[in-house]
Design an enzyme around this catalytic site. Structure first.
Site, PDB file in Angstrom:
ATOM      1  CB  THR A 187      17.256  51.291  83.087  1.00 55.42           C
ATOM      2  OG1 THR A 187      18.459  52.017  82.786  1.00 55.42           O
ATOM      3  CG2 THR A 187      17.317  49.913  82.473  1.00 55.42           C
ATOM      4  CG  HIS A 212      25.220  48.434  79.837  1.00 52.41           C
ATOM      5  ND1 HIS A 212      23.878  48.331  79.547  1.00 52.41           N
ATOM      6  CD2 HIS A 212      25.291  48.424  81.182  1.00 52.41           C
ATOM      7  CE1 HIS A 212      23.184  48.255  80.659  1.00 52.41           C
ATOM      8  NE2 HIS A 212      24.005  48.297  81.661  1.00 52.41           N
TER       9      HIS A 212
END
Length: 642
Positions: free
Chosen positions: A487, A359
């Protein structure tokens, strides 16, 4: 490029195009068929991620905390936040703005986000998202060898298309009927986009040949763009073979099939000391063991693993059901994975397929684009077929190499301990799934409600029904419409959702259907506002992270704002994904006290995959969410709650 060519006869134009394609090496074997703008076409024109005003961030932060705290708690948090705003926060904001002006090539959140991910010291394997492919509609193509071969070949074609700058950029369409069309794609390469918002494509360079390297305190990302080999794992054993030749051409599908068949037929038993399980360890522990591996003479083979284009994990298990499939794609047995690789394609014995990705390097956008391309090509234009023979003349025994590592007793004990820790951790993880079949996006939009707002409300309502409390709930939201945006979080608990949840759960008989419908509308309106703020770069979560990172980098003491109990861990951590290629997705909670939620909203139903540790009961939670959705749709149909 036709409009840039000089005027000439049709035959000459056709010849020029053929010569150009030949010069670029654009062949069916090497590249996917593309028709739109090149990948980085919009990159320089992307707007920069704005830094919100500090007073706006503090205001939004306090608004998010208000429904979570009682009066005394909120007044304390409010005092801390205002002191930060007028004191150290003001100076940090000025420094952040000044730094941003000197780094116009990136965004102010890029470094803080990357540092946050790479500084995580606990095992990261369970927070690696997984995204399960839909089965191939032609069932015979779900054979493990056939599907693995097609996916590997398609992945390499995607990679080469990407490297040649021919992969289309991601675009967020503001009006799908006008901009998500072939005509628009042809025009988009020459003109600015007025009907859509291009997305940041910078993470794509980490999609291939990349690995997270464990280091003490902060990990590193490694990319070897010159590597030409694939890493394949089976039974904890590690194999490599070249899938791009010395001239830069993809090896033939028949060769790939032959090599994979050789690996699947290899009688070598399961690895006694599977190195992959080390990537599931605490990061500092893994860093120390990696140093010992290098000292034992394994540096070259480790670099081969790190530089591989991607990892293909071939599992011997047959999936029993969706829950078994979720566990397998999230963690498997820990031995047949290299959790640090940027992407891993996992194929089970019965042809179930998934992508898992580390990630830190990027978020779901690049992986979803990759998954969509792989699924479309392998289902519509497969390169190998059931019953097709592998290349007879290929010497796979010479082309495929099984990596063998030098292990001393200390390393063997480290692997054993890592496996014990892995087994202990995954044994505490529970996964469950829910399908609500009584309504979906169509009815919600007809009722002028945001489908996402209703899903978030159902999660909050379900938690309140189960535990009698309002919990911190955050939803991931992309800021990829900005250069190097990543994000941010939508803190979806509001005064409106708190009031509505209590009315539905505790006081349904005290409110008319019209009153409950009005509450749902208020929740939706407020949620749309929150989404708009975050999408436009006005979220507070990333801004506070950047300010905290700046203070830490200057050696300052952590301000009380960041140690305030109100600045707490997320309980309802959620993300929504919907794609024609994807069946479902999942991840584990970031905290032992939370839920990890992935959900999809379709026209006539809503699905959710949820995970938890023993502190929470995920089965009961999803039952409560289902009941909450039933109540919401009952009210929308104009019926009273029983």
């Amino acid at each position: 490029m036709a409009s840039l060519l000089p005027v000439r006869c049709v035959a000459s134009q056709r010849k020029s195009r053929i010569n150009l394609r030949t010069a670029l090496g654009i062949t069916k074997q090497n590249y996917s068929s593309k028709k739109g703008s090149p990948l980085m076409h919009h990159q320089k024109s992307l707007p920069r991620l704005p830094i919100p005003k500090l007073e706006d961030t503090v205001r939004r932060y306090l608004a998010a905390q208000r429904p979570l705290l009682d009066g005394d708690q909120f007044r304390r948090t409010e005092k801390i936040a205002h002191a930060f705003q007028s004191g150290v926060g003001k100076r940090l904001q000025e420094e952040l703005v000044a730094q941003d002006k000197n780094n116009t090539h990136t965004s102010y959140v890029s470094e803080p986000w990357l540092n946050w991910f790479l500084s995580i010291r606990y095992s990261t394997m369970l927070t690696n998202p997984f995204m399960v492919f839909n089965p191939d509609p032609k069932t015979e193509y779900n054979d493990q060898l056939v599907r693995a071969t097609n996916m590997v070949c398609s992945a390499v074609r995607f990679m080469k298309t990407l490297q040649a700058g021919l992969q289309e950029p991601g675009v967020s369409h503001l009006n799908l009927t006008k901009s998500d069309t072939d005509d628009f794609q042809r025009v988009a390469r020459w003109a600015p986009s007025f009907l859509s918002r291009p997305l940041d494509m910078s993470p794509f360079f980490r999609l291939f040949n990349s690995t997270r390297i464990p280091k003490r305190r902060v990990d590193e990302l490694f990319t070897d763009e010159k590597a030409r080999h694939l890493l394949v794992m089976r039974k904890g054993n590690m194999y490599v073979f070249d899938i791009v030749d010395r001239d830069g051409n993809s090896v033939t599908p028949a060769e790939v099939q032959s090599h994979l068949k050789y690996i699947l037929s290899d009688p070598t038993p399961a690895a006694a000391f599977p190195l992959g399980v080390l990537t599931s360890e605490n990061r500092d522990v893994w860093a120390g063991l990696r140093d010992k591996l290098i000292a034992a003479g394994n540096a070259e083979d480790l670099q081969i693993v790190d530089g591989a284009l991607f990892c293909l994990s071939l599992d011997d298990d047959i999936m029993r059901d969706r829950i078994h499939l979720s566990h397998n794609m999230m963690h498997g047995d820990g031995c047949n994975r290299w959790f640090d690789k940027s992407i891993t394609i996992i194929l089970t014995k019965d042809g179930q397929a998934s992508i898992s990705h580390e990630h830190s390097w990027g978020d779901g956008l690049a992986v979803l684009v990759f998954q969509n391309e792989i699924f479309e090509e392998t289902t519509e234009r497969p390169l190998v077929h059931p019953g097709s023979a592998a290349a007879a003349a290929v010497d796979s025994a010479s082309a495929v190499r099984r990596l063998q590592f030098n292990l001393d007793s200390e390393l063997e004990n480290g692997i054993k301990k890592a496996k014990e820790n892995f087994d202990s951790l995954v044994s505490t993880l529970t996964i469950d799934a829910m399908e609500f079949k009584k309504g979906g996006k169509a009815l919600l939009k007809k009722s002028k409600l945001s489908p996402d707002a209703v899903a978030q409300l159902a999660f909050q309502m379900g938690f309140l029904r189960q535990y009698g409390q309002t919990a911190v709930a955050c939803e991931t939201c992309s800021t990829a419409a900005f250069r190097h945006g990543r994000t941010d979080s939508i803190w979806s608990v509001t005064l409106q959702t708190q009031r509505c949840s209590h009315a539905f759960v505790f006081q349904p008989g005290r409110h008319s259907v019209e009153q409950l419908q009005a509450m749902l509308s208020e929740c939706s309106t407020r949620h749309r506002q929150l989404i708009k703020e975050v999408i436009m770069g006005q979220g507070f979560d990333s801004h506070l992270l950047a300010l905290e990172y700046l203070a830490h980098s200057e050696g300052e003491a952590v301000h009380g704002l960041f140690t305030d109990p109100a600045h707490t861990a997320i309980i309802l951590d959620s993300s929504t994904l919907t794609s024609p290629a994807m069946d479902f997705a999942g991840f584990a909670p970031n905290t032992h006290d939370g839920f990890g939620l992935t959900y999809s909203i379709f026209d006539d139903w809503i699905g959710c995959t949820a995970s938890s540790y023993p502190t929470r009961n995920v089965h009961e939670f999803l039952q409560c969410v289902h009941k909450s959705l039933e109540d919401i749709f009952t009210v929308l149909e104009g019926k009273t709650l029983g």
